[in-house]
Motif scaffolding. Structure first.
Motif, mmCIF file in Angstrom:
data_model
loop_
_atom_site.group_PDB
_atom_site.id
_atom_site.type_symbol
_atom_site.label_atom_id
_atom_site.label_comp_id
_atom_site.label_asym_id
_atom_site.label_seq_id
_atom_site.Cartn_x
_atom_site.Cartn_y
_atom_site.Cartn_z
ATOM 1 N N THR A 1 62.332 52.586 112.356
ATOM 2 C CA THR A 1 61.221 51.712 112.739
ATOM 3 C C THR A 1 61.641 50.261 112.624
ATOM 4 O O THR A 1 62.589 49.914 111.924
ATOM 5 N N ALA A 2 60.877 49.377 113.294
ATOM 6 C CA ALA A 2 61.202 47.954 113.302
ATOM 7 C C ALA A 2 60.568 47.189 112.156
ATOM 8 O O ALA A 2 60.894 46.036 111.921
ATOM 9 N N ALA A 3 59.628 47.807 111.424
ATOM 10 C CA ALA A 3 59.021 47.197 110.232
ATOM 11 C C ALA A 3 58.426 45.826 110.544
ATOM 12 O O ALA A 3 58.717 44.835 109.896
ATOM 13 N N ASN A 4 57.574 45.785 111.585
ATOM 14 C CA ASN A 4 56.874 44.549 111.961
ATOM 15 C C ASN A 4 57.829 43.383 112.259
ATOM 16 O O ASN A 4 57.558 42.233 111.938
ATOM 17 N N SER A 5 58.980 43.682 112.839
ATOM 18 C CA SER A 5 59.947 42.631 113.186
ATOM 19 C C SER A 5 59.451 41.842 114.392
ATOM 20 O O SER A 5 58.963 42.427 115.368
ATOM 21 N N PRO A 6 59.586 40.489 114.356
ATOM 22 C CA PRO A 6 59.211 39.691 115.539
ATOM 23 C C PRO A 6 60.248 39.881 116.640
ATOM 24 O O PRO A 6 61.443 39.983 116.371
ATOM 25 N N LEU A 7 59.790 39.910 117.870
ATOM 26 C CA LEU A 7 60.697 40.137 119.001
ATOM 27 C C LEU A 7 60.292 39.214 120.151
ATOM 28 O O LEU A 7 59.170 39.290 120.655
#
Length: 676
Positions: A6-12
């Protein structure tokens, strides 16, 4: 069960090339479900893509996702645009009609993955993989840059490179190492070069006019910022000789230290080769001019033979008739024949005088005797001589002399020649019933202008350049309609220039011509002995210009232009003489010919720029081929063509901030004369 990363709420920050709003929303929904906080911009055309990439410095993109096929647009164009801009951006291609061939094409073009739109669950793993690979790539690049210099300076490539290389510490500003070519170039051992600053192996000033220290500072600052342009730099060998180069500073940025590699391209051989090519071209052009001059001289001799024989034949013919007693001495015919003999004799004498005067001017032997002259009286006398000719052709001739320049100091006899040549030419080429006007008026604070305007046949633009050239006539051979040798205007030019003046003409075919002569109100004389350099008598406070020129005629041109503008002129006929004078005193400016008898003009430039006392003195190069590339790498104010243009030279000096004091002007004397 396979556990998904999972990206764990990473900004993109996402740039999406997609024409379908639905597909765009599906893509964002899948990424948000995968834990990404997505900020996305959708583009649908090449223009929108360019605009988004242009703004990437303010809004850096983490990833580009593009549809493979869109109306007038596509993923391949997206990949090519990103690649052409040199951007480090990972790209993923999605397609509604996947296939093996487009997938292979996309991957070859730089895509990290090629996905099918009907399998949206593959989006998140593909993005995660792309971001990991991009981060790994950036890490590898950083590590490689940090490690690049640690051992490479000792590698064979550095030691045996064909061009001189220096290893340079940008923070401490010292040379760390040099290869064998650099040691040879600077005539110093590697041990001697280590710990030196670039300023220690450079002259005080660089081609851009800055001191070497300031220019070091400038280019090393650009290197710290990651720039590595190729720029001109003058180094200095151990014996003091200048070394023009193209130099590049490449920041290697190794682990906490700003280490740079300095690549040096020695331009001396290239410049010598270019100088040889220029000399060869100049010699070839000179040979063509000599051949043309020979042709013109042959044509002139044939014409002169005709012009001399015509009055001589008349003198002999009429004299024989009188000698043989075939004409009664008391008859009108006898008197008419004597008049014809007298006219032919005067014409013959004028032809001979023109040839002799021209030869004297060319040899610098013609004497000038300046004295106070009333111009209204002088030009009136010339007009009186030609009044009969004007009356025969019913030409109205007027004279107008401005009172402000009625009294000048000049050689009256030579000025009469100039006025006579202009007036007689105007009368010759003006049809019956026309007009000819002679005017004298001020030109600037210390010069006057004599001009003659006619309503004659005019001159074609392509023929104007031939008017004041020796041995040339606009009419020649069987088509010739007007009498003359072609020497009158050439002699006029020589007489005017020898007194510090200039000539010119403007004309319109069928509407007449205006010839002018511009002369100083207080005459100077250029008829000097060519065997020794001349130093002009200085006027109080006037700046001195060093003229480096070995040709006597060109020396005269420079003296005429500069002294008439109020400068003091000092001549040097050789490069060694110029260097000695340059060391001995300060000059306001200098002009340099590139072709000298003892050394190349480029070698002279390098030597002069190494002398501190005149390091900031403006230098103007005067050459047959006025190409600024000729002096690339040298601090030169201007490059002017030969023959020197008086006004252009003075204007160039003015642009360099070099101006002279005007001479005192005599009080005006009122006078006005008009002759019908």
């Amino acid at each position: 069960m396979v556990q998904r990363e999972t990206a764990a709420n990473s900004p993109l920050q996402l740039l999406v090339a997609e024409d379908s709003e639905d597909d765009f929303e599906i893509l964002l929904r899948e990424l948000r479900k995968g834990g990404y906080v997505v900020t996305a911009q959708r583009v649908k055309s090449p223009a929108e893509l360019d605009a988004a990439l242009d703004a990437s410095s303010e809004r850096p993109w983490d990833l580009v996702i593009s549809d493979w096929i869109m109306p007038g647009f596509g993923g391949l164009q997206v990949l090519e645009t990103v690649s052409s801009r040199g951007l480090d951006l990972a790209c993923i291609i999605v397609s509604g009609t996947p296939g093996e061939e487009p997938a292979v094409e996309a991957l070859r073009a730089g895509a990290l993955d090629f996905l099918s739109k009907d399998r949206p669950r593959r989006i998140v793993p593909a993005v995660q993989r792309a971001l990991r690979e991009a981060a790994d790539r950036r890490t590898r690049v950083r590590v490689e840059r940090e490690l690049r210099f640690s051992e490479e300076r000792y590698r064979t490539g550095f030691e045996l490179a064909p061009e001189p290389l220096l290893a340079y510490d940008l923070d401490r500003r010292v040379i760390l190492d040099a290869n064998a070519k650099a040691s040879e170039l600077f005539q110093r051992s590697r041990a001697e070069l280590r710990s030196l600053d670039l300023g220690a192996i450079s002259p005080p000033r660089q081609p851009d006019g800055r001191t070497s220290a300031d220019a070091l500072e400038h280019y090393t600052g650009r290197a710290r910022a990651g720039e590595s342009p190729l720029y001109p730099w003058i180094f200095q060998a151990h014996d003091g000789d200048p070394i023009p180069t193209d130099t590049r500073i490449i920041n290697l940025a190794t682990s906490g230290r700003n280490i740079a590699q300095i690549n040096i391209i020695d331009l001396r051989e290239r410049l010598r080769a270019e100088e040889m090519r220029r000399r060869s071209a100049e010699l070839e052009a000179q040979n063509r001019r000599i051949q043309e001059a020979s042709r013109l001289k042959s044509e002139f001799l044939a014409n002169m033979s005709h012009e001399l024989r015509t009055p001589l034949n008349a003198i002999i013919g009429f004299t024989e008739l009188l000698h043989d007693g075939q004409v009664d001495p008391g008859s009108p015919v006898h008197h008419e024949f004597l008049g014809d003999i007298l006219t032919s004799g005067r014409h013959l004498l004028q032809l001979i005088n023109d040839v002799l005067d021209l030869a004297k001017v060319e040899a610098g032997k013609l004497e000038f005797r300046p004295e106070p002259v009333e111009l209204s009286k002088l030009v009136g006398e010339v007009a009186a001589i030609l009044r009969t000719t004007a009356a025969q052709k019913q030409i109205r001739m007027t004279i107008d002399v401005d009172a402000r320049v009625d009294t000048v100091t000049i050689d009256p006899g030579r000025l009469k020649q100039v006025a006579y040549n202009y007036l007689s030419n105007a009368l010759k080429f003006t049809p019956i019933g026309g007009t000819v006007a002679l005017r004298v008026k001020p030109e600037g604070p210390d010069r006057f202008r004599l001009e003659v305007e006619d309503s004659g046949i005019g001159i074609r633009p392509e023929d104007l350049g031939r008017l004041f050239v020796e041995f040339q006539q606009l009419e020649a051979g069987a088509a010739k309609r007007h009498q003359g040798t072609g020497l009158g205007l050439a002699l006029t030019r020589r007489l005017v220039e020898a007194q510090g003046g200039s000539v010119g003409v403007r004309s319109t075919v069928g509407a007449g011509s205006t010839f002018h002569a511009s002369l100083p109100c207080h005459a100077i004389t250029i008829g000097r002995t060519p065997t020794a350099p001349v130093v002009a008598a200085p006027r109080d406070g006037a700046p001195t210009v060093l003229v480096v020129e070995d040709d006597v005629r060109d020396q005269a041109q420079f003296i005429a232009a500069l002294e008439s503008a109020g400068f003091v002129v000092e001549l040097a006929a050789t490069g060694q003489d110029a260097i000695a004078r340059w060391k001995a005193r300060r000059y306001a400016a200098a002009t340099i010919d590139l072709l000298l008898p003892d050394m190349s003009g480029l070698d002279l430039l390098g030597a002069l720029r190494g002398i501190e006392s005149n390091a900031a003195t403006p230098i103007i190069v005067v050459t047959v081929v006025p190409d600024p590339k000729v002096v690339a790498g040298f601090t030169v104010h201007d490059v002017l063509p030969k023959p020197v243009d008086h006004e252009g030279l003075i204007a160039s000096l003015a642009r360099a901030g070099v101006t002279a004091l005007p001479p005192p002007l005599d009080p005006p004397q009122p006078s006005l004369a008009e002759h019908p």
